[in-house]
Motif scaffolding. Sequence first.
Motif, mmCIF file in Angstrom:
data_model
loop_
_atom_site.group_PDB
_atom_site.id
_atom_site.type_symbol
_atom_site.label_atom_id
_atom_site.label_comp_id
_atom_site.label_asym_id
_atom_site.label_seq_id
_atom_site.Cartn_x
_atom_site.Cartn_y
_atom_site.Cartn_z
ATOM 1 N N LYS A 64 0.823 -1.215 0.000
ATOM 2 C CA LYS A 64 0.000 0.000 0.000
ATOM 3 C C LYS A 64 0.852 1.258 0.000
ATOM 4 O O LYS A 64 0.525 2.242 -0.680
ATOM 5 C CB LYS A 64 -0.965 -0.036 1.181
ATOM 6 C CG LYS A 64 -2.045 -1.109 1.006
ATOM 7 C CD LYS A 64 -2.990 -1.169 2.178
ATOM 8 C CE LYS A 64 -4.153 -2.110 1.880
ATOM 9 N NZ LYS A 64 -3.719 -3.483 1.534
ATOM 10 N N GLU A 68 0.758 4.121 -2.872
ATOM 11 C CA GLU A 68 0.521 5.528 -2.536
ATOM 12 C C GLU A 68 1.623 6.414 -3.104
ATOM 13 O O GLU A 68 1.362 7.483 -3.669
ATOM 14 C CB GLU A 68 0.449 5.700 -1.014
ATOM 15 C CG GLU A 68 -0.768 5.068 -0.355
ATOM 16 C CD GLU A 68 -2.052 5.848 -0.597
ATOM 17 O OE1 GLU A 68 -1.971 6.975 -1.138
ATOM 18 O OE2 GLU A 68 -3.127 5.324 -0.246
ATOM 19 N N GLU A 72 1.348 9.267 -5.975
ATOM 20 C CA GLU A 72 1.769 10.631 -5.660
ATOM 21 C C GLU A 72 2.672 11.203 -6.744
ATOM 22 O O GLU A 72 2.600 12.386 -7.081
ATOM 23 C CB GLU A 72 2.502 10.647 -4.315
ATOM 24 C CG GLU A 72 3.010 12.009 -3.893
ATOM 25 C CD GLU A 72 3.770 11.966 -2.579
ATOM 26 O OE1 GLU A 72 4.467 12.949 -2.275
ATOM 27 O OE2 GLU A 72 3.679 10.944 -1.863
#
Length: 255
Positions: A64, A68, A72
Amino acid sequence: MKRWLSSFALLLLLNLPSNVEAEIRKELAIVIDDFGNHMEGTEEILQLPITITAAIMPFMPSTKADAEMAKEFGHDVIVHLPMEPKKGKKSWLGPGAITTDLSNEEIRKRVIAAINDVPYAVGMNHHMGSKATEDVRVMRIVLEVCKEHGLFYLDSKTTGKSVVGKVATELGVPYLENNLFFDGIYTTRHMMKQADLLAGKLNENEQMIAIGHVGITGLKMVDVLKAYIPVYKNTAEIVPLSELIPGFELLDEGV
């Protein structure tokens, strides 16, 4: 690093007229496999000044977090689904692997769980998988689940007998095929040779896909890409996989 560039690559980099560049503009997607397990080179790859596609293994310690981070930095995220190879131990695959001895129900359950475990996934490819991707029964289930979730599939081409293209076409699942591995051999010399080969292939093809890895070759991969990004940009636009699929913006953008 630039001392490794061949004369051919340097010619592309230094001497290509701007009007010719516009005429032969191509598309290159660079996929990096094996994110999800705090692998060496993870941050360095994701911070490169290009848009890549991050193939992230499910159910791993940094699955995860890596998803992320990739999101980003504006990269595509795909599920790097562990699948059974012809050689090697099943233990090398990690949790939730798809093997040919599983029932239809268990395969389906594992593929759904893997998709749900990787945030922002818009597609899928396989980790290893030379045996599983030759199995029509297995791949039909995998690709049916991809279709239900609006995911495309990248056939990494770990076997020349893959049935992915045939089954995906039958099911109407968008799919792509890998053209080149940067790091099938773990030496910098081999990786630079492959990077140079890719530069040549970009002159012959409108669209190319190449796969590298974080982990054992992660930092080497960073150095190779830093050396060759300017070369590739003289011939091609470096894009995420999703941009190679016409109309993909109409599909679900992932879960």
